[in-house]
Design an enzyme around this catalytic site. Sequence first.
Site, PDB file in Angstrom:
ATOM      1  N   THR A  28       0.193   3.255  -9.236  1.00  0.00           N
ATOM      2  CA  THR A  28       1.566   3.773  -9.644  1.00  0.00           C
ATOM      3  C   THR A  28       2.124   3.493  -8.888  1.00  0.00           C
ATOM      4  O   THR A  28       2.447   2.212  -8.221  1.00  0.00           O
ATOM      5  CB  THR A  28       1.041   5.049  -8.278  1.00  0.00           C
ATOM      6  OG1 THR A  28       0.186   5.822  -9.175  1.00  0.00           O
ATOM      7  CG2 THR A  28       2.238   6.015  -8.848  1.00  0.00           C
ATOM      8  N   THR A  31       5.425  -1.728 -12.431  1.00  0.00           N
ATOM      9  CA  THR A  31       4.788  -2.288 -12.726  1.00  0.00           C
ATOM     10  C   THR A  31       3.152  -2.088 -13.381  1.00  0.00           C
ATOM     11  O   THR A  31       2.922  -2.465 -14.047  1.00  0.00           O
ATOM     12  CB  THR A  31       3.756  -3.803 -10.857  1.00  0.00           C
ATOM     13  OG1 THR A  31       4.654  -3.805 -10.363  1.00  0.00           O
ATOM     14  CG2 THR A  31       3.752  -4.757 -11.510  1.00  0.00           C
ATOM     15  N   ALA A  83       2.618  -3.420  -5.225  1.00  0.00           N
ATOM     16  CA  ALA A  83       3.025  -2.993  -3.263  1.00  0.00           C
ATOM     17  C   ALA A  83       3.905  -2.966  -3.518  1.00  0.00           C
ATOM     18  O   ALA A  83       4.794  -4.092  -3.620  1.00  0.00           O
ATOM     19  CB  ALA A  83       1.747  -4.317  -3.490  1.00  0.00           C
ATOM     20  N   ASP A  84       4.393  -2.417  -2.483  1.00  0.00           N
ATOM     21  CA  ASP A  84       6.055  -2.471  -1.560  1.00  0.00           C
ATOM     22  C   ASP A  84       5.925  -3.983  -0.961  1.00  0.00           C
ATOM     23  O   ASP A  84       7.068  -4.866  -1.257  1.00  0.00           O
ATOM     24  CB  ASP A  84       6.468  -1.644  -1.293  1.00  0.00           C
ATOM     25  CG  ASP A  84       6.595  -0.353  -1.722  1.00  0.00           C
ATOM     26  OD1 ASP A  84       6.661  -0.168  -2.701  1.00  0.00           O
ATOM     27  OD2 ASP A  84       5.321   0.105  -1.533  1.00  0.00           O
ATOM     28  N   LYS A  94       2.225  -0.463   1.286  1.00  0.00           N
ATOM     29  CA  LYS A  94       2.513   0.693   0.173  1.00  0.00           C
ATOM     30  C   LYS A  94       3.074   1.545   0.374  1.00  0.00           C
ATOM     31  O   LYS A  94       3.127   1.997   1.291  1.00  0.00           O
ATOM     32  CB  LYS A  94       1.394   0.533  -1.231  1.00  0.00           C
ATOM     33  CG  LYS A  94       0.482  -1.074  -1.037  1.00  0.00           C
ATOM     34  CD  LYS A  94      -0.475  -1.135  -1.937  1.00  0.00           C
ATOM     35  CE  LYS A  94      -1.223   0.674  -2.468  1.00  0.00           C
ATOM     36  NZ  LYS A  94      -0.287   0.048  -3.948  1.00  0.00           N
ATOM     37  N   GLY A  96       5.659   3.683  -1.536  1.00  0.00           N
ATOM     38  CA  GLY A  96       7.638   3.626  -1.946  1.00  0.00           C
ATOM     39  C   GLY A  96       7.449   4.390  -3.382  1.00  0.00           C
ATOM     40  O   GLY A  96       7.881   5.532  -3.094  1.00  0.00           O
ATOM     41  N   GLU A 103      -3.789   6.435  -3.134  1.00  0.00           N
ATOM     42  CA  GLU A 103      -4.397   4.537  -3.796  1.00  0.00           C
ATOM     43  C   GLU A 103      -5.269   3.954  -2.855  1.00  0.00           C
ATOM     44  O   GLU A 103      -5.744   3.069  -2.804  1.00  0.00           O
ATOM     45  CB  GLU A 103      -2.812   3.819  -3.606  1.00  0.00           C
ATOM     46  CG  GLU A 103      -1.992   4.657  -4.972  1.00  0.00           C
ATOM     47  CD  GLU A 103      -0.410   3.606  -4.193  1.00  0.00           C
ATOM     48  OE1 GLU A 103       0.675   3.792  -5.280  1.00  0.00           O
ATOM     49  OE2 GLU A 103       0.293   3.838  -3.784  1.00  0.00           O
TER      50      GLU A 103
HETATM   51  C1  5RP Z   1       3.175   3.296  -4.728  1.00  0.00           C
HETATM   52  C2  5RP Z   1       3.102   1.842  -4.802  1.00  0.00           C
HETATM   53  C3  5RP Z   1       3.384   0.951  -5.462  1.00  0.00           C
HETATM   54  O1  5RP Z   1       2.691   0.099  -6.016  1.00  0.00           O
HETATM   55  C4  5RP Z   1       4.822   0.181  -4.389  1.00  0.00           C
HETATM   56  O2  5RP Z   1       5.451   1.323  -4.718  1.00  0.00           O
HETATM   57  C5  5RP Z   1       5.544  -0.564  -5.565  1.00  0.00           C
HETATM   58  O3  5RP Z   1       5.851  -0.232  -6.792  1.00  0.00           O
HETATM   59  P1  5RP Z   1       6.677  -1.400  -7.998  1.00  0.00           P
HETATM   60  O4  5RP Z   1       5.558  -1.266  -9.029  1.00  0.00           O
HETATM   61  O5  5RP Z   1       7.991   0.052  -9.107  1.00  0.00           O
HETATM   62  O6  5RP Z   1       7.291  -2.198  -7.029  1.00  0.00           O
HETATM   63  O7  5RP Z   1       2.981   1.810  -3.441  1.00  0.00           O
HETATM   64  O8  5RP Z   1       2.597   4.516  -3.923  1.00  0.00           O
END
Ligand code: 5RP
Length: 218
Positions: A28, A31, A83-84, A94, A96, A103
């Site tokens: 999710t 990305t 990932a964050d 993770k 965010g 996940e």
């Molecule tokens: C969602 C997540 C996402 O992988 C994480 O927030 C990264 O998001 P982005 O690709 O928008 O930077 O863990 O729960």
Amino acid sequence: MTQDELKKKAAEAALEYVKGVTLLGIGTGSTVNHFIELLADLKGDIEGTVSSSEGSTKRLKELGIPVLDLNAAGELEIYVDGADEVNPHFQMVKGGGGALTREKIIAGASRKFLCIADESKYVPVLGKFPLPVEVIPMARSYVAREMVKLGGQPQWRENYVTDNGNHILDVHNLEILDPPALERTINNIPGVVTVGIFALRPADIVLLGSPDGIRALK
Ligand code: 5RP
């Protein structure tokens, strides 16, 4: 290049790893949204995907990519997610986007975890990004107090409910020096559904989009 363009680069590089794969897990976030768009070109080979959020499910279905229930799918060949934060041990923060519980389940059910991110997510020590913790609603204040005891500053993600009907605490100011230990400790607090530390099941491969190209860490 913008951060979003770097995310797209990482998503493009991930396609190489899913060629010929028939059953895969889908994460999710922004990305992964790029990855889903690109995956549509390979949909002829795909028997099914298992999605980590209602948002990703909607996007997959709109593109005609089949989505299965994990109970029906069994073990997945590969899981692709963002990932964050990710550290040199491929341990991650993770959640965010709030999808951390599904996940983590899909990561556990997959033989390989492919993490895709822009290079800003690569950090020496986890914890600058506020740590998401999904909690049963009635446990929110109690878990928040426990987070304070661990040295963090929890903030309730107000007006947000997870796909599982739960709440999220974003815990600021934690320097996560021993990610597997902290993952276990927070997991053991009653009322915690999932903590956003992904260290007990880290990624296997990390693809980082940078202005110079892709850094593939294996
Ligand atoms: C969602 C997540 C996402 O992988 C994480 O927030 C990264 O998001 P982005 O690709 O928008 O930077 O863990 O729960």
